[in-house]
Write a protein that holds these residues in place. Structure first.
Motif, PDB file in Angstrom:
ATOM      1  N   CYS A 115      -9.464 -20.102  20.377  1.00  0.00           N
ATOM      2  CA  CYS A 115     -10.098 -19.771  21.660  1.00  0.00           C
ATOM      3  C   CYS A 115     -11.621 -19.813  21.573  1.00  0.00           C
ATOM      4  O   CYS A 115     -12.306 -20.095  22.563  1.00  0.00           O
ATOM      5  CB  CYS A 115      -9.646 -18.383  22.122  1.00  0.00           C
ATOM      6  N   GLN A 116     -12.162 -19.529  20.401  1.00  0.00           N
ATOM      7  CA  GLN A 116     -13.616 -19.587  20.233  1.00  0.00           C
ATOM      8  C   GLN A 116     -14.147 -21.002  20.411  1.00  0.00           C
ATOM      9  O   GLN A 116     -15.281 -21.210  20.870  1.00  0.00           O
ATOM     10  CB  GLN A 116     -13.991 -19.076  18.838  1.00  0.00           C
ATOM     11  N   LEU A 117     -13.304 -21.988  20.063  1.00  0.00           N
ATOM     12  CA  LEU A 117     -13.728 -23.385  20.152  1.00  0.00           C
ATOM     13  C   LEU A 117     -13.252 -24.067  21.430  1.00  0.00           C
ATOM     14  O   LEU A 117     -13.604 -25.223  21.685  1.00  0.00           O
ATOM     15  CB  LEU A 117     -13.181 -24.159  18.939  1.00  0.00           C
ATOM     16  N   ALA A 118     -12.450 -23.383  22.221  1.00  0.00           N
ATOM     17  CA  ALA A 118     -11.845 -24.002  23.403  1.00  0.00           C
ATOM     18  C   ALA A 118     -12.604 -23.634  24.674  1.00  0.00           C
ATOM     19  O   ALA A 118     -13.369 -22.667  24.722  1.00  0.00           O
ATOM     20  CB  ALA A 118     -10.390 -23.552  23.523  1.00  0.00           C
ATOM     21  N   SER A 119     -12.350 -24.425  25.705  1.00  0.00           N
ATOM     22  CA  SER A 119     -12.902 -24.115  27.026  1.00  0.00           C
ATOM     23  C   SER A 119     -12.154 -22.908  27.585  1.00  0.00           C
ATOM     24  O   SER A 119     -11.061 -22.574  27.118  1.00  0.00           O
ATOM     25  CB  SER A 119     -12.724 -25.312  27.963  1.00  0.00           C
ATOM     26  N   PRO A 120     -12.746 -22.224  28.575  1.00  0.00           N
ATOM     27  CA  PRO A 120     -12.070 -21.057  29.151  1.00  0.00           C
ATOM     28  C   PRO A 120     -10.665 -21.385  29.662  1.00  0.00           C
ATOM     29  O   PRO A 120      -9.735 -20.577  29.502  1.00  0.00           O
ATOM     30  CB  PRO A 120     -12.998 -20.637  30.295  1.00  0.00           C
ATOM     31  N   ARG A 121     -10.511 -22.565  30.251  1.00  0.00           N
ATOM     32  CA  ARG A 121      -9.196 -22.941  30.777  1.00  0.00           C
ATOM     33  C   ARG A 121      -8.190 -23.135  29.652  1.00  0.00           C
ATOM     34  O   ARG A 121      -7.045 -22.676  29.747  1.00  0.00           O
ATOM     35  CB  ARG A 121      -9.316 -24.217  31.606  1.00  0.00           C
ATOM     36  N   LYS A 122      -8.616 -23.809  28.577  1.00  0.00           N
ATOM     37  CA  LYS A 122      -7.688 -24.032  27.469  1.00  0.00           C
ATOM     38  C   LYS A 122      -7.386 -22.725  26.747  1.00  0.00           C
ATOM     39  O   LYS A 122      -6.264 -22.495  26.292  1.00  0.00           O
ATOM     40  CB  LYS A 122      -8.250 -25.056  26.485  1.00  0.00           C
ATOM     41  N   ALA A 123      -8.369 -21.876  26.640  1.00  0.00           N
ATOM     42  CA  ALA A 123      -8.150 -20.576  26.001  1.00  0.00           C
ATOM     43  C   ALA A 123      -7.091 -19.787  26.767  1.00  0.00           C
ATOM     44  O   ALA A 123      -6.223 -19.122  26.174  1.00  0.00           O
ATOM     45  CB  ALA A 123      -9.465 -19.797  25.938  1.00  0.00           C
ATOM     46  N   GLN A 124      -7.144 -19.873  28.089  1.00  0.00           N
ATOM     47  CA  GLN A 124      -6.148 -19.192  28.915  1.00  0.00           C
ATOM     48  C   GLN A 124      -4.760 -19.767  28.658  1.00  0.00           C
ATOM     49  O   GLN A 124      -3.764 -19.031  28.577  1.00  0.00           O
ATOM     50  CB  GLN A 124      -6.521 -19.342  30.396  1.00  0.00           C
ATOM     51  N   SER A 125      -4.681 -21.107  28.507  1.00  0.00           N
ATOM     52  CA  SER A 125      -3.397 -21.753  28.235  1.00  0.00           C
ATOM     53  C   SER A 125      -2.865 -21.365  26.856  1.00  0.00           C
ATOM     54  O   SER A 125      -1.661 -21.148  26.675  1.00  0.00           O
ATOM     55  CB  SER A 125      -3.550 -23.275  28.326  1.00  0.00           C
ATOM     56  N   LEU A 126      -3.767 -21.255  25.883  1.00  0.00           N
ATOM     57  CA  LEU A 126      -3.362 -20.853  24.537  1.00  0.00           C
ATOM     58  C   LEU A 126      -2.775 -19.439  24.549  1.00  0.00           C
ATOM     59  O   LEU A 126      -1.748 -19.172  23.909  1.00  0.00           O
ATOM     60  CB  LEU A 126      -4.553 -20.921  23.585  1.00  0.00           C
ATOM     61  N   ARG A 127      -3.407 -18.556  25.275  1.00  0.00           N
ATOM     62  CA  ARG A 127      -2.915 -17.172  25.340  1.00  0.00           C
ATOM     63  C   ARG A 127      -1.574 -17.114  26.073  1.00  0.00           C
ATOM     64  O   ARG A 127      -0.704 -16.292  25.736  1.00  0.00           O
ATOM     65  CB  ARG A 127      -3.956 -16.276  26.017  1.00  0.00           C
ATOM     66  N   LEU A 128      -1.388 -17.992  27.060  1.00  0.00           N
ATOM     67  CA  LEU A 128      -0.103 -18.052  27.746  1.00  0.00           C
ATOM     68  C   LEU A 128       0.993 -18.523  26.786  1.00  0.00           C
ATOM     69  O   LEU A 128       2.100 -17.963  26.767  1.00  0.00           O
ATOM     70  CB  LEU A 128      -0.188 -19.001  28.947  1.00  0.00           C
ATOM     71  N   ILE A 129       0.688 -19.525  25.980  1.00  0.00           N
ATOM     72  CA  ILE A 129       1.666 -20.026  25.011  1.00  0.00           C
ATOM     73  C   ILE A 129       2.074 -18.920  24.048  1.00  0.00           C
ATOM     74  O   ILE A 129       3.262 -18.735  23.752  1.00  0.00           O
ATOM     75  CB  ILE A 129       1.081 -21.228  24.224  1.00  0.00           C
TER      76      ILE A 129
ATOM     77  N   GLU B 233      -2.585 -30.580  20.188  1.00  0.00           N
ATOM     78  CA  GLU B 233      -2.452 -30.248  18.766  1.00  0.00           C
ATOM     79  C   GLU B 233      -2.611 -28.747  18.512  1.00  0.00           C
ATOM     80  O   GLU B 233      -1.899 -28.148  17.704  1.00  0.00           O
ATOM     81  CB  GLU B 233      -3.492 -31.037  17.970  1.00  0.00           C
ATOM     82  N   ASP B 234      -3.556 -28.120  19.221  1.00  0.00           N
ATOM     83  CA  ASP B 234      -3.777 -26.683  19.044  1.00  0.00           C
ATOM     84  C   ASP B 234      -2.568 -25.880  19.500  1.00  0.00           C
ATOM     85  O   ASP B 234      -2.207 -24.877  18.869  1.00  0.00           O
ATOM     86  CB  ASP B 234      -5.014 -26.241  19.833  1.00  0.00           C
ATOM     87  N   TYR B 235      -1.938 -26.319  20.593  1.00  0.00           N
ATOM     88  CA  TYR B 235      -0.744 -25.621  21.082  1.00  0.00           C
ATOM     89  C   TYR B 235       0.380 -25.707  20.049  1.00  0.00           C
ATOM     90  O   TYR B 235       1.054 -24.713  19.774  1.00  0.00           O
ATOM     91  CB  TYR B 235      -0.261 -26.240  22.398  1.00  0.00           C
ATOM     92  N   ARG B 236       0.550 -26.892  19.499  1.00  0.00           N
ATOM     93  CA  ARG B 236       1.626 -27.086  18.515  1.00  0.00           C
ATOM     94  C   ARG B 236       1.384 -26.242  17.264  1.00  0.00           C
ATOM     95  O   ARG B 236       2.311 -25.646  16.711  1.00  0.00           O
ATOM     96  CB  ARG B 236       1.747 -28.564  18.134  1.00  0.00           C
TER      97      ARG B 236
END
Length: 216
Positions: free
Chosen positions: A13-27, A68-71
Protein backbone atom coordinates in the motif's frame (compact mmCIF):
# COMPACT_ATOMS: atom_id res chain seq x y z
CA UNK A 1 10.56 -10.35 2.29
CA UNK A 2 7.31 -10.06 4.30
CA UNK A 3 6.36 -13.06 6.38
CA UNK A 4 2.75 -12.17 7.15
CA UNK A 5 -0.14 -10.85 5.05
CA UNK A 6 -0.39 -7.74 7.26
CA UNK A 7 3.26 -6.90 6.77
CA UNK A 8 3.00 -7.44 3.03
CA UNK A 9 -0.11 -5.35 2.54
CA UNK A 10 1.44 -2.41 4.40
CA UNK A 11 4.45 -2.52 2.12
CA UNK A 12 2.30 -2.84 -1.01
CA UNK A 13 0.00 0.00 0.00
CA UNK A 14 2.93 2.35 0.58
CA UNK A 15 3.91 1.96 -3.07
CA UNK A 16 0.39 1.86 -4.52
CA UNK A 17 -2.06 4.54 -5.54
CA UNK A 18 -4.94 5.24 -3.13
CA UNK A 19 -7.33 3.33 -5.40
CA UNK A 20 -5.09 0.27 -5.63
CA UNK A 21 -4.42 0.36 -1.91
CA UNK A 22 -8.17 0.24 -1.34
CA UNK A 23 -8.42 -2.78 -3.67
CA UNK A 24 -5.56 -4.52 -1.86
CA UNK A 25 -7.29 -4.07 1.49
CA UNK A 26 -10.52 -5.41 -0.01
CA UNK A 27 -8.69 -8.52 -1.24
CA UNK A 28 -7.23 -9.13 2.22
CA UNK A 29 -10.66 -8.60 3.81
CA UNK A 30 -12.18 -11.19 1.47
CA UNK A 31 -9.42 -13.67 2.31
CA UNK A 32 -10.08 -13.20 6.03
CA UNK A 33 -13.80 -13.72 5.44
CA UNK A 34 -13.03 -16.96 3.61
CA UNK A 35 -11.23 -18.18 6.73
CA UNK A 36 -14.09 -17.09 8.96
CA UNK A 37 -16.60 -19.08 6.91
CA UNK A 38 -14.36 -22.16 7.12
CA UNK A 39 -13.26 -22.18 3.50
CA UNK A 40 -9.72 -23.01 2.38
CA UNK A 41 -10.36 -21.84 -1.18
CA UNK A 42 -8.17 -18.84 -1.95
CA UNK A 43 -7.95 -19.40 -5.68
CA UNK A 44 -7.83 -16.39 -7.99
CA UNK A 45 -11.14 -17.48 -9.50
CA UNK A 46 -12.92 -17.47 -6.14
CA UNK A 47 -11.30 -14.38 -4.63
CA UNK A 48 -11.69 -12.50 -7.91
CA UNK A 49 -15.38 -13.36 -8.13
CA UNK A 50 -16.05 -12.23 -4.55
CA UNK A 51 -14.00 -9.08 -5.14
CA UNK A 52 -15.80 -8.17 -8.37
CA UNK A 53 -19.16 -8.52 -6.59
CA UNK A 54 -18.03 -5.74 -4.24
CA UNK A 55 -16.55 -3.48 -6.89
CA UNK A 56 -12.98 -4.72 -6.55
CA UNK A 57 -10.62 -6.28 -9.11
CA UNK A 58 -12.01 -9.25 -11.01
CA UNK A 59 -10.29 -12.60 -11.48
CA UNK A 60 -9.09 -11.49 -14.92
CA UNK A 61 -7.59 -8.31 -13.46
CA UNK A 62 -5.84 -10.29 -10.74
CA UNK A 63 -4.38 -12.70 -13.30
CA UNK A 64 -3.00 -9.89 -15.49
CA UNK A 65 0.54 -8.60 -14.96
CA UNK A 66 -0.65 -5.46 -13.11
CA UNK A 67 -2.40 -7.83 -10.70
CA UNK A 68 0.90 -9.27 -9.48
CA UNK A 69 0.53 -7.56 -6.09
CA UNK A 70 -2.94 -9.05 -5.62
CA UNK A 71 -1.67 -12.53 -6.41
CA UNK A 72 1.25 -12.15 -4.01
CA UNK A 73 -1.10 -11.04 -1.23
CA UNK A 74 -3.52 -13.92 -1.86
CA UNK A 75 -0.70 -16.46 -1.95
CA UNK A 76 0.86 -15.13 1.24
CA UNK A 77 -2.44 -15.19 3.08
CA UNK A 78 -3.29 -18.70 1.85
CA UNK A 79 0.08 -19.95 3.06
CA UNK A 80 -0.45 -18.35 6.47
CA UNK A 81 -3.67 -20.33 7.05
CA UNK A 82 -2.68 -23.52 5.18
CA UNK A 83 -5.22 -22.73 2.48
CA UNK A 84 -5.21 -23.47 -1.24
CA UNK A 85 -4.38 -20.66 -3.65
CA UNK A 86 -5.36 -22.86 -6.58
CA UNK A 87 -8.51 -24.81 -7.18
CA UNK A 88 -8.10 -28.55 -6.85
CA UNK A 89 -8.73 -30.38 -10.08
CA UNK A 90 -11.73 -32.63 -9.68
CA UNK A 91 -11.08 -36.25 -10.63
CA UNK A 92 -12.64 -37.29 -13.91
CA UNK A 93 -15.91 -39.16 -13.37
CA UNK A 94 -15.86 -42.88 -13.91
CA UNK A 95 -17.77 -44.34 -16.84
CA UNK A 96 -20.51 -45.51 -14.47
CA UNK A 97 -20.80 -42.04 -12.88
CA UNK A 98 -20.95 -40.43 -16.32
CA UNK A 99 -23.65 -42.87 -17.36
CA UNK A 100 -25.74 -42.14 -14.28
CA UNK A 101 -25.29 -38.36 -14.47
CA UNK A 102 -28.36 -37.84 -16.63
CA UNK A 103 -30.56 -40.31 -14.70
CA UNK A 104 -32.82 -38.39 -12.33
CA UNK A 105 -35.20 -41.14 -11.21
CA UNK A 106 -33.70 -42.63 -7.98
CA UNK A 107 -35.31 -46.02 -8.55
CA UNK A 108 -34.02 -46.17 -12.11
CA UNK A 109 -30.58 -45.12 -10.90
CA UNK A 110 -30.43 -48.05 -8.47
CA UNK A 111 -31.56 -50.45 -11.18
CA UNK A 112 -28.91 -49.17 -13.57
CA UNK A 113 -26.23 -49.58 -10.88
CA UNK A 114 -27.31 -53.18 -10.32
CA UNK A 115 -27.27 -53.94 -14.01
CA UNK A 116 -23.86 -52.30 -14.39
CA UNK A 117 -22.53 -54.58 -11.68
CA UNK A 118 -23.93 -57.60 -13.50
CA UNK A 119 -22.53 -56.48 -16.83
CA UNK A 120 -19.07 -55.62 -15.56
CA UNK A 121 -17.95 -59.24 -15.72
CA UNK A 122 -19.03 -59.37 -19.37
CA UNK A 123 -17.21 -56.21 -20.39
CA UNK A 124 -13.77 -57.79 -20.53
CA UNK A 125 -15.13 -60.68 -22.59
CA UNK A 126 -16.71 -58.33 -25.13
CA UNK A 127 -13.54 -56.31 -25.47
CA UNK A 128 -11.48 -59.45 -25.85
CA UNK A 129 -13.88 -60.82 -28.43
CA UNK A 130 -13.75 -57.59 -30.44
CA UNK A 131 -9.96 -57.58 -30.26
CA UNK A 132 -9.79 -61.14 -31.51
CA UNK A 133 -12.36 -60.49 -34.23
CA UNK A 134 -10.25 -57.63 -35.56
CA UNK A 135 -7.38 -60.07 -35.85
CA UNK A 136 -9.58 -62.73 -37.50
CA UNK A 137 -9.00 -65.00 -34.51
CA UNK A 138 -11.18 -68.02 -33.81
CA UNK A 139 -13.70 -67.71 -30.98
CA UNK A 140 -14.81 -71.10 -29.66
CA UNK A 141 -17.45 -72.28 -27.20
CA UNK A 142 -16.00 -74.29 -24.34
CA UNK A 143 -17.62 -77.60 -23.44
CA UNK A 144 -17.37 -77.17 -19.69
CA UNK A 145 -20.43 -75.18 -18.55
CA UNK A 146 -18.81 -74.63 -15.18
CA UNK A 147 -16.13 -72.34 -16.61
CA UNK A 148 -16.74 -68.69 -15.75
CA UNK A 149 -13.51 -67.04 -16.90
CA UNK A 150 -12.38 -66.94 -20.55
CA UNK A 151 -9.07 -68.66 -21.27
CA UNK A 152 -6.99 -67.21 -24.08
CA UNK A 153 -4.75 -69.48 -26.11
CA UNK A 154 -2.96 -69.40 -29.43
CA UNK A 155 -6.02 -70.20 -31.52
CA UNK A 156 -8.64 -68.00 -29.88
CA UNK A 157 -10.83 -67.48 -26.83
CA UNK A 158 -13.04 -70.03 -25.07
CA UNK A 159 -16.43 -68.95 -23.75
CA UNK A 160 -18.44 -71.31 -21.61
CA UNK A 161 -22.08 -72.04 -22.31
CA UNK A 162 -22.99 -70.17 -19.15
CA UNK A 163 -21.10 -67.09 -20.34
CA UNK A 164 -22.75 -67.10 -23.75
CA UNK A 165 -26.16 -67.53 -22.14
CA UNK A 166 -25.44 -64.53 -19.90
CA UNK A 167 -24.62 -62.41 -22.93
CA UNK A 168 -27.86 -63.40 -24.64
CA UNK A 169 -29.87 -62.78 -21.46
CA UNK A 170 -28.51 -59.24 -21.14
CA UNK A 171 -30.44 -58.10 -24.23
CA UNK A 172 -33.25 -60.64 -24.19
CA UNK A 173 -36.87 -59.47 -24.53
CA UNK A 174 -37.53 -60.62 -20.96
CA UNK A 175 -34.68 -58.47 -19.59
CA UNK A 176 -35.73 -55.44 -21.62
CA UNK A 177 -39.35 -55.80 -20.57
CA UNK A 178 -38.35 -56.21 -16.92
CA UNK A 179 -36.46 -52.92 -16.89
CA UNK A 180 -38.80 -51.14 -19.28
CA UNK A 181 -36.04 -50.63 -21.83
CA UNK A 182 -35.87 -50.76 -25.62
CA UNK A 183 -33.22 -51.06 -28.35
CA UNK A 184 -32.83 -48.53 -31.15
CA UNK A 185 -31.36 -48.98 -34.64
CA UNK A 186 -27.89 -47.88 -33.49
CA UNK A 187 -27.71 -50.65 -30.91
CA UNK A 188 -28.34 -48.38 -27.92
CA UNK A 189 -30.38 -49.46 -24.92
CA UNK A 190 -32.89 -46.77 -23.95
CA UNK A 191 -35.27 -46.19 -21.05
CA UNK A 192 -38.96 -45.44 -21.55
CA UNK A 193 -38.13 -41.71 -21.40
CA UNK A 194 -35.35 -41.99 -23.98
CA UNK A 195 -32.40 -41.87 -21.62
CA UNK A 196 -29.38 -43.83 -22.85
CA UNK A 197 -28.54 -46.78 -20.62
CA UNK A 198 -25.89 -48.31 -22.90
CA UNK A 199 -24.42 -46.41 -25.81
CA UNK A 200 -24.51 -47.18 -29.52
CA UNK A 201 -23.04 -50.52 -30.53
CA UNK A 202 -23.66 -52.26 -27.21
CA UNK A 203 -26.41 -54.57 -28.46
CA UNK A 204 -24.81 -55.24 -31.83
CA UNK A 205 -21.53 -56.15 -30.11
CA UNK A 206 -23.28 -58.77 -27.99
CA UNK A 207 -25.21 -60.16 -30.95
CA UNK A 208 -22.08 -60.42 -33.08
CA UNK A 209 -20.21 -62.16 -30.29
CA UNK A 210 -22.98 -64.67 -29.67
CA UNK A 211 -23.39 -65.32 -33.41
CA UNK A 212 -19.65 -65.75 -33.85
CA UNK A 213 -19.65 -68.36 -31.10
CA UNK A 214 -22.64 -70.11 -32.67
CA UNK A 215 -20.84 -70.37 -36.01
CA UNK A 216 -18.16 -72.56 -34.49
Amino acid sequence: MSNTPNELIEQLCQLASPRKAQSLRLILTICVEQTQRGSSDFSVATIGRLSAERGGPSAAAIRNKPGEDYRALIKTYAASVNGQDRKKREPAPSEAEALLEGVNDPVLKVRVKLLLAEMESLRAQLLAARHLANKTAVLELGLDSGEHVPHAHADGLFLSLQEVTALEAAISPATLEHWGWSIDQAGRVLTETGQVVFRAGFVTAIRKTVQHVADF
